[in-house]
Write a protein that holds these residues in place. Structure first.
Motif, PDB file in Angstrom:
ATOM      1  N   ALA A 181       1.038  -1.290   0.644  1.00 60.44           N
ATOM      2  CA  ALA A 181      -0.087  -0.087  -0.113  1.00 60.44           C
ATOM      3  C   ALA A 181       0.747   1.239   0.046  1.00 60.44           C
ATOM      4  O   ALA A 181       2.282   1.147   0.933  1.00 60.44           O
ATOM      5  CB  ALA A 181      -0.977  -0.068   1.111  1.00 60.44           C
ATOM      6  N   PRO A 182       0.838   2.936  -0.241  1.00 61.66           N
ATOM      7  CA  PRO A 182       1.450   3.908  -0.398  1.00 61.66           C
ATOM      8  C   PRO A 182       1.006   4.260   0.498  1.00 61.66           C
ATOM      9  O   PRO A 182       0.082   4.071   1.265  1.00 61.66           O
ATOM     10  CB  PRO A 182       1.155   4.223  -1.908  1.00 61.66           C
ATOM     11  CG  PRO A 182      -0.901   3.725  -1.661  1.00 61.66           C
ATOM     12  CD  PRO A 182      -0.502   2.110  -1.464  1.00 61.66           C
ATOM     13  N   SER A 183       1.475   5.537   1.125  1.00 59.68           N
ATOM     14  CA  SER A 183       1.690   6.137   1.967  1.00 59.68           C
ATOM     15  C   SER A 183       1.282   7.366   1.320  1.00 59.68           C
ATOM     16  O   SER A 183       0.218   7.642   2.857  1.00 59.68           O
ATOM     17  CB  SER A 183       3.110   6.626   3.120  1.00 59.68           C
ATOM     18  OG  SER A 183       4.096   5.169   3.258  1.00 59.68           O
ATOM     19  N   GLY A 184       1.209   7.997   0.335  1.00 61.22           N
ATOM     20  CA  GLY A 184       0.373   8.993  -0.579  1.00 61.22           C
ATOM     21  C   GLY A 184       0.224   8.581  -1.514  1.00 61.22           C
ATOM     22  O   GLY A 184       1.127   8.206  -2.323  1.00 61.22           O
ATOM     23  N   GLY A 185      -0.493   9.825  -2.765  1.00 63.05           N
ATOM     24  CA  GLY A 185       0.061   9.979  -3.916  1.00 63.05           C
ATOM     25  C   GLY A 185      -1.045   8.920  -4.344  1.00 63.05           C
ATOM     26  O   GLY A 185      -2.182   7.990  -3.637  1.00 63.05           O
ATOM     27  N   GLU A 186      -1.389   8.439  -5.347  1.00 63.12           N
ATOM     28  CA  GLU A 186      -2.086   7.873  -6.835  1.00 63.12           C
ATOM     29  C   GLU A 186      -1.151   6.373  -6.920  1.00 63.12           C
ATOM     30  O   GLU A 186      -0.319   7.355  -8.378  1.00 63.12           O
ATOM     31  CB  GLU A 186      -3.387   8.367  -7.590  1.00 63.12           C
ATOM     32  CG  GLU A 186      -4.183   9.083  -6.308  1.00 63.12           C
ATOM     33  CD  GLU A 186      -5.282   9.659  -7.218  1.00 63.12           C
ATOM     34  OE1 GLU A 186      -5.667   9.714  -7.842  1.00 63.12           O
ATOM     35  OE2 GLU A 186      -4.760  10.578  -7.992  1.00 63.12           O
ATOM     36  N   GLY A 215      -6.509   2.727 -14.821  1.00 67.82           N
ATOM     37  CA  GLY A 215      -7.372   3.722 -14.112  1.00 67.82           C
ATOM     38  C   GLY A 215      -8.362   3.437 -12.910  1.00 67.82           C
ATOM     39  O   GLY A 215      -9.001   4.080 -12.831  1.00 67.82           O
ATOM     40  N   LEU A 216      -7.850   1.737 -12.783  1.00 66.21           N
ATOM     41  CA  LEU A 216      -7.991   1.382 -11.152  1.00 66.21           C
ATOM     42  C   LEU A 216      -6.996   1.849 -10.183  1.00 66.21           C
ATOM     43  O   LEU A 216      -5.724   1.470 -10.172  1.00 66.21           O
ATOM     44  CB  LEU A 216      -8.281  -0.185 -11.474  1.00 66.21           C
ATOM     45  CG  LEU A 216      -9.084  -0.480 -12.160  1.00 66.21           C
ATOM     46  CD1 LEU A 216      -9.030  -1.788 -12.439  1.00 66.21           C
ATOM     47  CD2 LEU A 216     -10.945   0.171 -11.889  1.00 66.21           C
ATOM     48  N   ASP A 217      -7.330   2.149  -8.788  1.00 58.78           N
ATOM     49  CA  ASP A 217      -6.224   2.083  -7.854  1.00 58.78           C
ATOM     50  C   ASP A 217      -5.820   0.624  -7.912  1.00 58.78           C
ATOM     51  O   ASP A 217      -6.252  -0.612  -7.264  1.00 58.78           O
ATOM     52  CB  ASP A 217      -7.244   2.812  -6.745  1.00 58.78           C
ATOM     53  CG  ASP A 217      -7.500   4.218  -6.625  1.00 58.78           C
ATOM     54  OD1 ASP A 217      -6.807   4.697  -7.614  1.00 58.78           O
ATOM     55  OD2 ASP A 217      -8.326   4.319  -6.411  1.00 58.78           O
ATOM     56  N   THR A 218      -4.646   0.446  -7.930  1.00 59.74           N
ATOM     57  CA  THR A 218      -4.223  -0.489  -6.748  1.00 59.74           C
ATOM     58  C   THR A 218      -3.765  -1.149  -5.582  1.00 59.74           C
ATOM     59  O   THR A 218      -3.776  -2.008  -5.498  1.00 59.74           O
ATOM     60  CB  THR A 218      -1.608  -0.754  -7.423  1.00 59.74           C
ATOM     61  OG1 THR A 218      -1.427   0.556  -6.575  1.00 59.74           O
ATOM     62  CG2 THR A 218      -1.946  -0.796  -8.838  1.00 59.74           C
ATOM     63  N   PHE A 219      -4.354  -0.156  -5.091  1.00 55.21           N
ATOM     64  CA  PHE A 219      -4.536  -0.108  -3.406  1.00 55.21           C
ATOM     65  C   PHE A 219      -5.959  -0.122  -3.512  1.00 55.21           C
ATOM     66  O   PHE A 219      -6.604   1.155  -2.977  1.00 55.21           O
ATOM     67  CB  PHE A 219      -4.045   0.935  -2.273  1.00 55.21           C
ATOM     68  CG  PHE A 219      -4.155   0.058  -0.849  1.00 55.21           C
ATOM     69  CD1 PHE A 219      -3.749  -1.361  -0.744  1.00 55.21           C
ATOM     70  CD2 PHE A 219      -4.665   1.432  -0.253  1.00 55.21           C
ATOM     71  CE1 PHE A 219      -4.102  -1.595   0.893  1.00 55.21           C
ATOM     72  CE2 PHE A 219      -5.327   0.260   0.821  1.00 55.21           C
ATOM     73  CZ  PHE A 219      -4.604  -0.707   1.230  1.00 55.21           C
ATOM     74  N   GLY A 220      -6.780  -0.655  -2.793  1.00 56.63           N
ATOM     75  CA  GLY A 220      -8.568  -0.276  -3.555  1.00 56.63           C
ATOM     76  C   GLY A 220      -8.941  -1.547  -4.092  1.00 56.63           C
ATOM     77  O   GLY A 220     -10.278  -1.679  -4.351  1.00 56.63           O
ATOM     78  N   GLN A 221      -8.411  -1.048  -5.521  1.00 57.67           N
ATOM     79  CA  GLN A 221      -9.710  -2.266  -6.423  1.00 57.67           C
ATOM     80  C   GLN A 221      -8.617  -3.522  -7.419  1.00 57.67           C
ATOM     81  O   GLN A 221      -8.191  -3.334  -8.366  1.00 57.67           O
ATOM     82  CB  GLN A 221      -9.680  -1.363  -7.385  1.00 57.67           C
ATOM     83  CG  GLN A 221     -10.793  -0.163  -6.890  1.00 57.67           C
ATOM     84  CD  GLN A 221     -10.893   0.706  -8.792  1.00 57.67           C
ATOM     85  OE1 GLN A 221      -9.846   1.638  -8.898  1.00 57.67           O
ATOM     86  NE2 GLN A 221     -12.432   1.141  -8.995  1.00 57.67           N
ATOM     87  N   GLU A 222      -7.358  -4.227  -6.356  1.00 58.27           N
ATOM     88  CA  GLU A 222      -6.229  -4.712  -6.448  1.00 58.27           C
ATOM     89  C   GLU A 222      -7.102  -6.001  -7.356  1.00 58.27           C
ATOM     90  O   GLU A 222      -6.684  -6.282  -7.805  1.00 58.27           O
ATOM     91  CB  GLU A 222      -5.796  -4.525  -5.465  1.00 58.27           C
ATOM     92  CG  GLU A 222      -5.865  -5.861  -3.975  1.00 58.27           C
ATOM     93  CD  GLU A 222      -6.445  -4.595  -2.933  1.00 58.27           C
ATOM     94  OE1 GLU A 222      -6.895  -4.579  -2.170  1.00 58.27           O
ATOM     95  OE2 GLU A 222      -6.885  -2.982  -3.803  1.00 58.27           O
ATOM     96  N   ILE A 235      -7.725  -5.892 -10.843  1.00 57.55           N
ATOM     97  CA  ILE A 235      -6.035  -5.546 -11.390  1.00 57.55           C
ATOM     98  C   ILE A 235      -5.661  -7.297 -11.689  1.00 57.55           C
ATOM     99  O   ILE A 235      -5.042  -6.699 -12.527  1.00 57.55           O
ATOM    100  CB  ILE A 235      -5.304  -4.549 -10.903  1.00 57.55           C
ATOM    101  CG1 ILE A 235      -5.915  -2.786 -10.851  1.00 57.55           C
ATOM    102  CG2 ILE A 235      -3.469  -4.678 -11.295  1.00 57.55           C
ATOM    103  CD1 ILE A 235      -5.069  -1.793 -10.077  1.00 57.55           C
ATOM    104  N   ARG A 236      -5.183  -8.040 -10.839  1.00 59.02           N
ATOM    105  CA  ARG A 236      -4.489  -8.715 -10.684  1.00 59.02           C
ATOM    106  C   ARG A 236      -4.432  -9.624 -11.538  1.00 59.02           C
ATOM    107  O   ARG A 236      -3.215 -10.431 -12.212  1.00 59.02           O
ATOM    108  CB  ARG A 236      -4.535  -9.591  -8.840  1.00 59.02           C
ATOM    109  CG  ARG A 236      -4.244  -8.471  -8.273  1.00 59.02           C
ATOM    110  CD  ARG A 236      -4.468  -9.338  -6.915  1.00 59.02           C
ATOM    111  NE  ARG A 236      -4.013  -7.729  -5.696  1.00 59.02           N
ATOM    112  CZ  ARG A 236      -4.037  -8.531  -4.190  1.00 59.02           C
ATOM    113  NH1 ARG A 236      -4.937  -9.382  -4.020  1.00 59.02           N
ATOM    114  NH2 ARG A 236      -3.539  -7.454  -3.574  1.00 59.02           N
ATOM    115  N   PRO A 237      -5.992 -10.342 -12.191  1.00 59.81           N
ATOM    116  CA  PRO A 237      -5.870 -10.559 -13.368  1.00 59.81           C
ATOM    117  C   PRO A 237      -5.085 -10.450 -14.680  1.00 59.81           C
ATOM    118  O   PRO A 237      -4.450 -11.595 -15.577  1.00 59.81           O
ATOM    119  CB  PRO A 237      -7.129 -11.004 -13.957  1.00 59.81           C
ATOM    120  CG  PRO A 237      -8.112 -10.458 -12.276  1.00 59.81           C
ATOM    121  CD  PRO A 237      -7.288  -9.738 -11.849  1.00 59.81           C
TER     122      PRO A 237
END
Length: 317
Positions: free
Chosen positions: A66-71, A76-83, A86-88
């Protein structure tokens, strides 16, 4: 071109204990607000010294951290929250023999990971032989335990595993680490073909010749910040307006070389071959004249810096 990966002001901090007795923590800023974009079909090089933040960036983009800040976004999908969405469509290829079960054969390893990704058995029957052929593993080798493989063969299994789900985005973290030259050449050909087929690739490597050959775009990261970015040629130009004067000298001229080095620091000096970085054409002309006057060079050439020399200049190493 369509943007596949977008990183905006990304940061990541870690808390590190000083010792077992000292319970106070200090904060390590691995990433300090980096930003970049990667388009479809590009090979994007993320370069920098050890500890610069490269692997942390890849872990965030590949949804492992998870990032500490930023995006950080993929498609267009968040790597933390919509993982989970994304993973497939992504995969991660390490350098070395991390994350494997070496008592299994290559076929068994690929089957195992194909099952994890939910690849139907009907597709596996075609894809596994195709990937083995792609990376240059014979069916005989692929059916014996991989613990007996050479380092190059193990890396071929790593690459095949990283492609088992037919990912659209592939992260390569120092994938040619320890490979012999022939295996490294084969790997570069695979990366070139993957990008040509529309795969989007992020590559970290300490081999600058490899980056110069493969990468469309490069970002140089140092101490958690991007300090230079651009395509390969513009990246080299960012190193400065300097030229490189390189010449080979005779053994009996070693004492003269010592005097020359005392007056200016060389870019490199090895086995009667020496090079100097010169800021502009007038200084290059003057130094060339000095060399021709004082030495009888075996070979003398004036050239532009390589990516490796640009990297060293920009990082101050």
């Amino acid at each position: 071109m369509s943007v596949v990966i977008e990183v905006i002001n990304l940061s990541r901090s870690f808390h590190r204990s000083q010792s077992l007795r000292d319970k106070s923590n200090d904060t390590v800023e691995a990433l300090r607000g980096i930003s970049f974009q990667v388009n479809k079909g590009q090979v994007f090089g993320l370069l920098g010294p050890n500890g610069a933040g490269k692997t942390t960036t890849l872990k965030i983009l590949s949804t492992m951290l998870a990032p500490s800040g930023g995006e950080a976004k993929i498609f267009g999908l968040d790597t933390f929250g919509q993982e989970q969405q994304i993973r497939p469509f992504i995969n991660f290829i390490f350098g070395g023999d991390k994350g494997f079960y070496w008592r299994l054969s290559a076929v068994e390893i690929l089957t195992f990971f194909a099952d994890l990704y939910g690849v139907p058995r009907s597709i596996q029957k075609k894809r596994i032989p195709y990937l083995l052929d792609l990376v240059g593993l014979s069916i005989i080798d692929a059916q014996r335990n991989t613990e007996s493989y050479s380092k190059g063969m193990k890396q071929k299994v790593q690459i095949a595993r990283g492609l088992i789900n037919d990912p659209k985005v592939i992260f390569f973290d120092e994938p040619t680490l320890g490979l012999d030259p022939a295996s490294a050449i084969e790997f570069r050909a695979i990366v070139t073909n993957l990008a040509a087929s529309g795969k989007t690739i992020i590559l970290t490597t300490h081999y600058m010749a490899e980056a110069q050959q493969l990468c469309d775009q490069i970002s140089l990261i140092d101490q958690g910040r991007i300090i230079a970015a651009g395509d390969t040629q513009s990246f080299i130009e960012l190193a400065g307006k300097h030229n490189i004067i390189e010449f080979s000298y005779k053994a009996q001229e070693s004492s003269k070389i010592a005097l020359l080095i005392a007056s200016r620091e060389p870019l490199f000096h090895k086995e009667q071959k020496i090079a100097f970085s010169v800021e502009d054409s007038n200084k290059a002309k003057a130094l060339t004249g000095q060399i021709l006057q004082q030495f009888d060079p075996i070979e003398l050439k004036l050239r532009k810096p390589t990516l490796e020399e640009a990297y060293l200049a920009l990082t101050g190493n």
